[in-house]
Design a protein around this motif. Structure first.
Motif, mmCIF file in Angstrom:
data_model
loop_
_atom_site.group_PDB
_atom_site.id
_atom_site.type_symbol
_atom_site.label_atom_id
_atom_site.label_comp_id
_atom_site.label_asym_id
_atom_site.label_seq_id
_atom_site.Cartn_x
_atom_site.Cartn_y
_atom_site.Cartn_z
ATOM 1 N N ARG A 246 0.724 -1.356 -0.104
ATOM 2 C CA ARG A 246 -0.002 0.067 0.055
ATOM 3 C C ARG A 246 1.035 1.181 0.051
ATOM 4 N N PHE A 247 0.810 2.107 -1.093
ATOM 5 C CA PHE A 247 1.478 3.246 -1.226
ATOM 6 C C PHE A 247 0.560 4.268 -0.456
ATOM 7 N N SER A 248 1.390 4.936 0.395
ATOM 8 C CA SER A 248 0.425 5.991 1.305
ATOM 9 C C SER A 248 1.243 7.238 1.508
ATOM 10 N N PHE A 249 0.642 8.221 2.357
ATOM 11 C CA PHE A 249 1.033 9.418 2.349
ATOM 12 C C PHE A 249 2.221 9.382 3.464
ATOM 13 N N ILE A 250 2.469 8.160 4.162
ATOM 14 C CA ILE A 250 3.748 7.900 4.926
ATOM 15 C C ILE A 250 4.896 8.044 3.905
ATOM 16 N N ASP A 251 4.776 7.268 2.893
ATOM 17 C CA ASP A 251 5.854 7.615 1.804
ATOM 18 C C ASP A 251 5.926 8.518 1.235
ATOM 19 N N LEU A 252 5.195 9.569 1.184
ATOM 20 C CA LEU A 252 5.255 10.904 0.782
ATOM 21 C C LEU A 252 5.911 11.653 1.696
ATOM 22 N N MET A 253 5.827 11.518 3.179
ATOM 23 C CA MET A 253 6.548 12.221 3.929
ATOM 24 C C MET A 253 7.854 11.932 4.091
ATOM 25 N N TYR A 254 8.379 10.671 3.885
ATOM 26 C CA TYR A 254 9.865 10.322 4.079
ATOM 27 C C TYR A 254 10.405 10.611 2.658
ATOM 28 N N ALA A 255 9.985 10.654 1.574
ATOM 29 C CA ALA A 255 10.325 10.926 0.278
ATOM 30 C C ALA A 255 11.428 11.836 0.087
ATOM 31 N N PRO A 256 11.017 13.175 0.417
ATOM 32 C CA PRO A 256 11.917 14.245 0.132
ATOM 33 C C PRO A 256 13.152 14.324 1.263
ATOM 34 N N PHE A 257 13.113 13.526 2.325
ATOM 35 C CA PHE A 257 14.342 13.804 3.284
ATOM 36 C C PHE A 257 15.158 12.490 2.922
ATOM 37 N N LEU A 258 14.774 11.354 2.659
ATOM 38 C CA LEU A 258 15.339 10.191 2.325
ATOM 39 C C LEU A 258 16.199 10.641 1.012
ATOM 40 N N GLU A 259 15.523 11.178 0.198
ATOM 41 C CA GLU A 259 16.363 11.678 -1.186
ATOM 42 C C GLU A 259 17.282 12.717 -1.030
ATOM 43 N N ARG A 260 17.204 13.556 -0.009
ATOM 44 C CA ARG A 260 18.237 14.544 0.340
ATOM 45 C C ARG A 260 19.396 13.931 1.199
ATOM 46 N N MET A 261 18.879 13.118 1.933
ATOM 47 C CA MET A 261 19.812 12.226 2.784
ATOM 48 C C MET A 261 20.744 11.401 2.078
ATOM 49 N N ALA A 262 20.361 10.741 0.944
ATOM 50 C CA ALA A 262 21.279 10.073 0.076
ATOM 51 C C ALA A 262 22.129 10.675 -0.551
ATOM 52 N N ALA A 263 21.712 11.971 -1.171
ATOM 53 C CA ALA A 263 22.746 12.879 -1.793
ATOM 54 C C ALA A 263 23.627 13.424 -0.982
ATOM 55 N N SER A 264 23.081 14.121 0.145
ATOM 56 C CA SER A 264 24.092 14.918 0.961
ATOM 57 C C SER A 264 25.152 14.203 1.947
ATOM 58 N N LEU A 265 24.665 12.820 2.252
ATOM 59 C CA LEU A 265 25.614 12.258 2.878
ATOM 60 C C LEU A 265 26.669 11.755 2.187
ATOM 61 N N ALA A 266 26.330 11.274 0.863
ATOM 62 C CA ALA A 266 27.323 10.773 -0.064
ATOM 63 C C ALA A 266 28.392 11.913 -0.260
ATOM 64 N N TYR A 267 27.739 13.286 -0.560
ATOM 65 C CA TYR A 267 28.634 14.246 -0.856
ATOM 66 C C TYR A 267 29.485 14.749 0.165
ATOM 67 N N PHE A 268 28.904 15.191 1.300
ATOM 68 C CA PHE A 268 29.514 15.658 2.403
ATOM 69 C C PHE A 268 30.473 14.608 3.360
ATOM 70 N N LYS A 269 29.842 13.497 3.655
ATOM 71 C CA LYS A 269 30.266 12.492 4.386
ATOM 72 C C LYS A 269 30.949 11.301 3.905
#
Length: 372
Positions: A113-136
């Protein structure tokens, strides 16, 4: 948030603080993602009426949303602080992985079941993956199974092995056109987050330096796929990203030429805090004919199926007959303008991730030919 310049007056009338997100629904100004989503779900003709994304009745909902806030806070503390914050972040990331592992009947937080919970996580998990690769130098998002180079598999496989359910979630999200349409790339996130967050702390290590070099420039070449940034499904469709980039450039050619011509102008006043933003700068009118011609050539190259060496012949012939381009000063100015444009292609604001890679690569090809 005014790091990119002043907001329009009509926006400030509704949101005097100038902060984002902001939405006006039923006459109410809402300034948080939670509030906006809740109101949209309650609309009579909103998404809750046509699809089953409203999960507020699920007993797991509150726990998962609380975990999202904990994980968001842990990510910010490590990203903007020292390495002492890493272990707290890793614990919350493990908790997210475990939460997804509990959903045994599908890849989303509530299983199939795709839900708004996935919507809440999506922007931060996406930014997390990019930023931690780049900065850490910390890889969360593993290789893309449907299109990965051997070097990607060797470099990033441990991320898929440690966080298999999180990576399955990423892959499932990338099968949704609405998500891919809003998906950014690692470069855009790496350069827009520091000014928004007041700075990000870099870890100086060999791996982190290699990842930063790959994200910032090394992957913007013909025939080279990014080593550390997983690719989206649209990379499979060979010519489509190139045609998308060509269409965006052709549709807005004069405006893009003027934007690129800022590359040899004085910085705008007043300045803004964002390194790559300069909304008050003016175009240098003298370089416009050259930039216009070069952008037309880039469009031709993006639309041409000929191999790179054949395309190089096209640009070489033009350079040989262009008196202005043969002048060393003009050539150097053209390089500055194309570099200015290349470094400011934003995803998804300007185009999709694969289209941006294609356009940046073409800019680099022209720069190399002019500089040779």
């Amino acid at each position: 948030m005014a790091c990119y310049g002043s907001k329009p007056a009509e926006f400030l009338r509704d949101q005097p603080s100038g902060t984002l997100p902001a939405a006006v629904l039923n006459g109410r100004v809402l300034g948080s993602s939670d509030g906006i989503i809740a109101q949209v779900l309650d609309l009579p003709d909103g998404p809750g009426a046509v699809c089953d994304i409203d999960a507020r009745d699920d007993p797991r909902c509150r726990m998962l949303l609380d975990l999202e806030r904990q994980h968001f806070s842990a990510w910010l503390r490590w990203l903007t602080g020292g390495e002492t914050n890493k272990q707290i972040f890793v614990r919350t990331l493990d908790a997210v992985e475990n939460a997804l592992a509990q959903s045994k009947d599908g890849p989303f937080f509530l299983g199939n079941r795709f839900s708004f919970i996935d919507l809440m996580y999506a922007p931060f998990l996406e930014r997390m993956a990019a930023s931690l690769a780049y900065f850490k130098g910390f890889i969360v998002k593993g290789p893309t199974p449907y299109l990965s180079t051997l070097s990607q598999m060797d470099t990033n496989l441990h991320a898929y092995q440690r966080y298999p359910h999180l990576n399955k979630w990423f892959l499932a999200m990338e099968q949704r056109p609405s998500y891919v349409a809003t998906l950014s790339d690692f470069y855009t996130h790496a350069h827009d987050l520091p000014v928004q967050l007041g700075g990000c702390v870099r870890l100086e290590s060999q791996q982190a330096d290699a990842i930063r070099a790959d994200i910032d420039k090394n992957a913007w070449r013909h025939g080279i796929l990014p080593k550390y940034e997983p690719l989206t499904p649209t990379h499979i469709h060979g010519t489509l990203p190139r045609l998308e980039a060509a269409a965006r450039l052709a549709r807005n050619g004069p405006a893009v030429a003027r934007f690129a011509a800022r590359g040899i102008s004085m910085p705008g006043f007043p300045p803004v805090r964002a390194e790559l933003a300069d909304p008050n700068a003016n175009a240098n009118e003298s370089i416009l004919p050259t930039i216009d011609a070069l952008l037309r050539l880039i469009v031709i190259r993006l639309r041409t199926d000929a191999p790179p060496d054949k395309k190089d012949t096209i640009i070489s012939e033009w350079l040989a007959t262009s008196a202005q381009a043969k002048e060393r000063t003009a050539a150097q100015d053209a390089v500055k303008c194309l570099s200015y444009l290349r470094d400011r292609v934003g995803v998804p604001r300007d185009m999709s991730q694969p289209a941006a890679f294609a356009l940046r690569a073409e800019c680099n090809s022209i720069i190399d030919l002019i500089s040779s």
